[in-house]
Design an enzyme around this catalytic site. Structure first.
Site, PDB file in Angstrom:
ATOM      1  N   LYS A 189       0.849  -1.192   0.000  1.00 13.49           N
ATOM      2  CA  LYS A 189       0.000   0.000   0.000  1.00 13.49           C
ATOM      3  C   LYS A 189       0.881   1.236   0.000  1.00 13.49           C
ATOM      4  O   LYS A 189       1.490   1.605   1.002  1.00 13.49           O
ATOM      5  CB  LYS A 189      -0.909   0.048   1.238  1.00 13.49           C
ATOM      6  CG  LYS A 189      -2.002   1.082   1.032  1.00 13.49           C
ATOM      7  CD  LYS A 189      -2.552   1.652   2.302  1.00 13.49           C
ATOM      8  CE  LYS A 189      -1.904   2.923   2.727  1.00 13.49           C
ATOM      9  NZ  LYS A 189      -1.982   4.046   1.785  1.00 13.49           N
ATOM     10  N   GLU A 264       9.492   1.653  10.604  1.00 13.70           N
ATOM     11  CA  GLU A 264      10.470   2.725  10.400  1.00 13.70           C
ATOM     12  C   GLU A 264       9.699   4.021  10.562  1.00 13.70           C
ATOM     13  O   GLU A 264       8.927   4.394   9.683  1.00 13.70           O
ATOM     14  CB  GLU A 264      11.086   2.648   8.997  1.00 13.70           C
ATOM     15  CG  GLU A 264      11.833   1.375   8.704  1.00 13.70           C
ATOM     16  CD  GLU A 264      13.102   1.213   9.523  1.00 13.70           C
ATOM     17  OE1 GLU A 264      13.637   2.229  10.001  1.00 13.70           O
ATOM     18  OE2 GLU A 264      13.538   0.076   9.697  1.00 13.70           O
ATOM     19  N   CYS A 298      13.467  11.207   6.612  1.00  9.71           N
ATOM     20  CA  CYS A 298      13.311  10.755   7.999  1.00  9.71           C
ATOM     21  C   CYS A 298      14.589  10.964   8.799  1.00  9.71           C
ATOM     22  O   CYS A 298      14.544  11.210   9.995  1.00  9.71           O
ATOM     23  CB  CYS A 298      12.904   9.298   8.032  1.00  9.71           C
ATOM     24  SG  CYS A 298      13.967   8.268   7.032  1.00  9.71           S
ATOM     25  N   GLU A 399       8.952  16.262  15.234  1.00 10.72           N
ATOM     26  CA  GLU A 399       9.481  16.224  13.874  1.00 10.72           C
ATOM     27  C   GLU A 399       8.682  17.202  13.016  1.00 10.72           C
ATOM     28  O   GLU A 399       7.456  17.230  13.088  1.00 10.72           O
ATOM     29  CB  GLU A 399       9.284  14.794  13.352  1.00 10.72           C
ATOM     30  CG  GLU A 399       9.921  14.499  12.036  1.00 10.72           C
ATOM     31  CD  GLU A 399       9.540  13.103  11.531  1.00 10.72           C
ATOM     32  OE1 GLU A 399       8.396  12.662  11.778  1.00 10.72           O
ATOM     33  OE2 GLU A 399      10.388  12.480  10.887  1.00 10.72           O
TER      34      GLU A 399
END
Ligand code: NAD
Length: 518
Positions: A189, A264, A298, A399
């Site tokens: 997906k 992750e 990331c 973040e």
């Protein structure tokens, strides 16, 4: 079939809508729904894909389950599957231009960056193709002459592979390649914002010889198709690259059926610069660390942690250069970085910067939404630097996933390490110094999954990637990245069967008590 961008970029044409690929055939969403994909650089529609329903996801899971249980793929040898992956790598290289163009249009990133991504994707398939069969298990010395003991590896089963939008096919490849070589079936997906290259990948896998039903694709929103993918009992593993919040949702959904999870997630990555670092390299890489792909990485070095004695001069140079970074769309030859993925994400990044300023951070550059010229058509946000940041501020904790650099200063090595580890994440970090001993000490002390010394960003598929703390669970790439997709099984054989002698062979004692036979 040769993959071409036209297979995907059918906006305005009468081509069949793709996106939902089950059992080796393209299908329409059960309710006929479609979704528009827009280029973040100018907002124009670049693809129309199937908007899959939860029912479609369940059909894709059923296909993967039946194909896995039926076994055409998992019954091949590791080396046979590895050969298919090497073909995939060849085909990706052949079709690199079409893939890169599709990726650039979906993400808005510069074409040249999308081309680098395609090289990395081919390298990932090539790596897993090459190591197939190298670690098939081991023989154990039991210390007994009558026993043969082996540990072998088997595929997990059905894997739900959920990918983000920043490196859409690269992040998918880190899952698809090891899942396939280990013998699993999967449902991929992609992010609803960037599905095009995943559609192309299904065509490439088919051409390379992956049997129908092993690779399935569901395009749709996480809230619609994510439920079945993370809770259906027929799924054995959910592997997600995405945000912490999505990881937490999936983990809760997967708990009921005790699925394997591999995550992750985010990062809040420190880039630690000592006064004895190579000045030019450290300044230049401080910019690349955070502003590459407009911070939508990331492992972006979003926290500059700098020795106080050089901080003012170093930050002034970083700010001066940050102001000169040129933004533009995928095909703009002068552009050095592209837009953010969506208007929503850009607005969130802007709100994040505003919150930091309200908490006392000093805006040194950037911090605005371009509202005129060609940049106003896309979702651009300029490189932004926030000085005067102190522990506890939201900009040091959360973040941004945008081009926002915060600055913190230290006086001692211990302070540098403490600041660098002051995060609930632990994905990546860097240390800059010309003192090799200090470099090793600090690298050893950082609680992050990847540590660069005098560098930022490089990685290779041979080396594990993943995070400490809330940055994730498990590892991608390397041998550990393959093991995420395998079960270890211990097989013990006694070649001289004999009674164990554990319990005595004397007659059973007479039973007593109510109901006992007289
Ligand atoms: P996201 O969590 O919003 O989406 C990631 C994927 O999860 C998408 O495909 C989305 O549709 C799907 N999803 C969303 N809700 C879901 C649900 N309830 N169930 C199942 N699937 C669901 O993340 P994003 O915005 O696409 O990506 C950015 C995030 O990814 C950042 O936090 C970034 O740090 C992280 N990231 C991490 C790495 C890494 O290697 N650690 C790499 C790239 C991105």
């Amino acid at each position: 079939m040769t993959a071409t961008a036209e297979h995907v970029h059918q906006a305005g044409t009468s081509q069949a809508i793709k996106g939902l690929y089950i059992g080796g055939t393209w299908q329409q969403a059960s309710d006929g729904g479609t979704a528009s994909v827009r280029c973040p650089a100018d907002g124009r529609e670049v693809a129309v894909v199937a908007a899959s329903t939860a029912e479609d996801a369940e059909r894709a899971i059923a296909s993967a389950r039946a194909t896995f249980d039926g076994g055409p793929w998992r019954r091949l040898t590791d080396i046979e599957r590895g050969a298919v992956l090497l073909r995939v790598a060849d085909l990706l290289e052949r079709d690199k231009a079409a893939y890169a163009r599709a990726e650039a249009l979906d993400t808005g990133k510069r074409l040249v960056e999308a081309e680098y991504d395609m090289d990395d994707i081919a390298a990932c398939f090539r790596y897993y193709g090459k190591i197939a069969g190298l670690d098939a298990g081991r023989v154990i010395d039991t210390g007994r002459p009558n026993a043969i003991s082996r540990v072998v590896y088997e595929p997990l089963g059905v894997c739900a592979l959920i990918a983000p939008w920043n490196y859409p096919l690269l992040q998918a490849a880190w899952k698809v390649a090891p899942a396939l070589v280990a013998g699993n079936s999967f449902v991929l997906k992609p992010s609803e914002l960037t599905p095009s290259t995943s559609i192309l990948l299904m065509e490439t896998l088919e051409e390379a010889g992956v049997p129908a039903g092993v690779a399935n694709l569901v395009t749709g929103s996480g809230s619609t198709v994510g439920g079945p993918l993370s809770s259906d009992p027929r799924v054995d593993l959910v592997s997600l690259t995405g945000s912490l919040a999505t990881g937490q949702t999936i983990m809760a959904a997967a708990a009921e059926t005790v699925k394997n999870v591999a995550f992750e997630l985010g990062g809040k990555n420190p880039n630690v610069v000592f006064a004895d670092a190579d000045w030019d390299a450290a300044v230049d890489n401080a910019l690349t660390a955070i502003f590459l792909h407009s911070g939508q990485v990331c492992s972006a070095g979003a926290r500059l942690v700098i020795e106080e004695s050089i901080a003012d001069r170093f930050v002034a140079e970083v700010v001066d250069r940050a102001k000169k970074i040129r933004m533009g769309g995928p095909f703009d030859p002068d552009a050095e970085t592209g837009p953010l993925i969506s208007a929503k994400h850009r607005d969130q990044v802007h709100a994040y910067v505003q919150a930091g300023i309200a908490e006392g951070a000093e805006l040194l550059c950037g911090g605005y939404i371009p509202d005129e010229g060609p940049l106003a058509d896309g979702y651009f946000y300029p490189p932004t630097v926030l000085g005067n940041c102190r522990s506890g501020m939201s900009v040091l904790r959360d973040e941004s996933f945008g081009p926002v650099l915060t600055v913190e200063t230290f006086r001692t090595e211990d302070q540098a390490v403490a600041i660098a580890n002051d995060t609930e994440y632990g994905l990546a970090g860097a240390v800059w110094t010309s003192d090799a001993s200090k470099a090793q000490r600090v690298a050893g002390a950082l609680r992050h999954g990847t540590v660069w010394i005098n560098d930022y960003h490089p990685y290779v598929p041979q080396a594990e990637w993943g995070g400490f703390g809330k940055s994730g669970i498990g590892r991608e790439l390397g041998q550990a990245g393959l093991n995420e997709y395998r079960e270890a099984k211990h097989i013990w054989q006694n070649i001289q069967p004999a009674p164990s002698g554990w319990f005595g062979t004397a007659p059973a004692p007479k039973e007593t008590g109510e109901g006992a036979a007289e």
